[in-house]
Design an enzyme around this catalytic site. Structure first.
Site, PDB file in Angstrom:
ATOM      1  CG  HIS A  54       1.024 -13.043  -2.053  1.00 31.60           C
ATOM      2  ND1 HIS A  54       2.099 -12.640  -1.293  1.00 31.60           N
ATOM      3  CD2 HIS A  54       0.675 -11.946  -2.791  1.00 31.60           C
ATOM      4  CE1 HIS A  54       2.388 -11.379  -1.557  1.00 31.60           C
ATOM      5  NE2 HIS A  54       1.541 -10.931  -2.448  1.00 31.60           N
TER       6      HIS A  54
ATOM      7  CG  HIS B 152      -1.429  -8.294   0.858  1.00 32.70           C
ATOM      8  ND1 HIS B 152      -1.729  -8.409  -0.482  1.00 32.70           N
ATOM      9  CD2 HIS B 152      -0.957  -9.506   1.244  1.00 32.70           C
ATOM     10  CE1 HIS B 152      -1.452  -9.641  -0.881  1.00 32.70           C
ATOM     11  NE2 HIS B 152      -0.986 -10.326   0.137  1.00 32.70           N
ATOM     12  CB  SER B 153       1.617  -7.910  -1.611  1.00 32.92           C
ATOM     13  OG  SER B 153       2.419  -8.296  -2.689  1.00 32.92           O
ATOM     14  CE1 TYR B 154       4.467  -0.509  -4.847  1.00 31.18           C
ATOM     15  CE2 TYR B 154       2.067  -0.375  -4.931  1.00 31.18           C
ATOM     16  CZ  TYR B 154       3.304   0.231  -5.062  1.00 31.18           C
ATOM     17  OH  TYR B 154       3.389   1.559  -5.409  1.00 31.18           O
TER      18      TYR B 154
ATOM     19  N   GLY C  18       3.065  -3.100   1.414  1.00 37.27           N
ATOM     20  CA  GLY C  18       4.110  -2.953   2.421  1.00 37.27           C
ATOM     21  C   GLY C  18       5.135  -1.907   2.023  1.00 37.27           C
TER      22      GLY C  18
END
Length: 231
Positions: A206, A68-70, A72
């Site tokens: 998010h 998820h998010s960073y 990734g």
């Protein structure tokens, strides 16, 4: 011999820790999967790679690696591990060679203006804007606790440039969060398309894995049953 993948490694993003994955992890466990939640510190990209690779190493077969998010950015490199058979990005940075999370944010800025550096080389989200800009569709009490317990991300981790994107050689899935204020949804769509990812879109903030856990689990399980690994 080929078989369905039964191991899932979950990688959290910036400003968060692994606890947000609990509903997803419980659902995967119920469906017979072995799950590991990486508690990487966000202190440096190398450290976060080390924690993630250790979790992959500990699995007894092929792995679906989810970020998820960073997270990734983390799985984009860690996904080159030979045990990783599929990648799943949840509103995450599917970076190309030479890109960083920071470069994606600068190219098409996110809606939030609440990201702040401190004097110690870390970044935070202003607590008063955390719920609206990061977790608008989770219960207010949970968003408040996430804000006061947020894990800062080091500038080094956020600006680290990826060198070998695993999505170029591994099957990839992507969940776009259409109401994301922390990564611009246009960038999420761009990264998903570029990675030739099987893509779903949810009307989410998010933290899509928290507000839409059923959809996240469905996408992860689709990756596990479609991308068969070597036993």
């Amino acid at each position: 011999m080929k078989s369905h993948i039964k191991n899932v490694v979950l990688v959290h993003g910036a400003f968060a820790d692994g606890s947000g994955w609990e509903p997803v992890a419980l659902a995967l466990k119920k469906d017979g999967y072995k799950v590991s939640v990486v508690q990487h510190p966000e202190t440096s990209y190398a450290e976060d790679q080390k924690y993630t690779k250790a979790a992959i190493d500990a699995m007894d077969g092929p792995v679906v690696l989810v970020g998820h998010s960073y997270g990734g950015s983390v799985i984009t490199e860690a996904g080159n591990h030979p045990k990783v058979a599929a990648l799943v990005y949840i509103a995450a940075f599917a970076l190309d060679e030479g890109e960083s999370c920071a470069s994606i944010e600068q190219a098409v800025p996110q809606a939030s203006k609440a990201f702040r550096p401190d004097g110690n080389g870390n970044w935070w989200i202003d607590q008063e804007h955390f719920a609206a800009d990061f977790a608008a569709d989770v219960p207010p009490e949970k968003a408040w606790f996430m804000a006061i317990s947020q894990v800062p991300i080091s500038t080094e981790a956020f600006t680290h440039k990826v060198s070998k994107p695993a999505w170029k050689t591994k099957p990839t899935w992507y969940m776009v969060a259409a109401q994301d204020r922390s990564i611009n949804p246009e960038q999420e769509r761009m990264m998903a398309k570029r990675a030739k990812a099987k893509t779903v879109e949810v009307n989410s903030s998010h933290v899509a894995y928290m507000s839409h856990p059923k959809e996240a689990v469905k996408l992860i399980e689709e990756a596990a049953t479609s991308a068969q690994g070597d036993e």
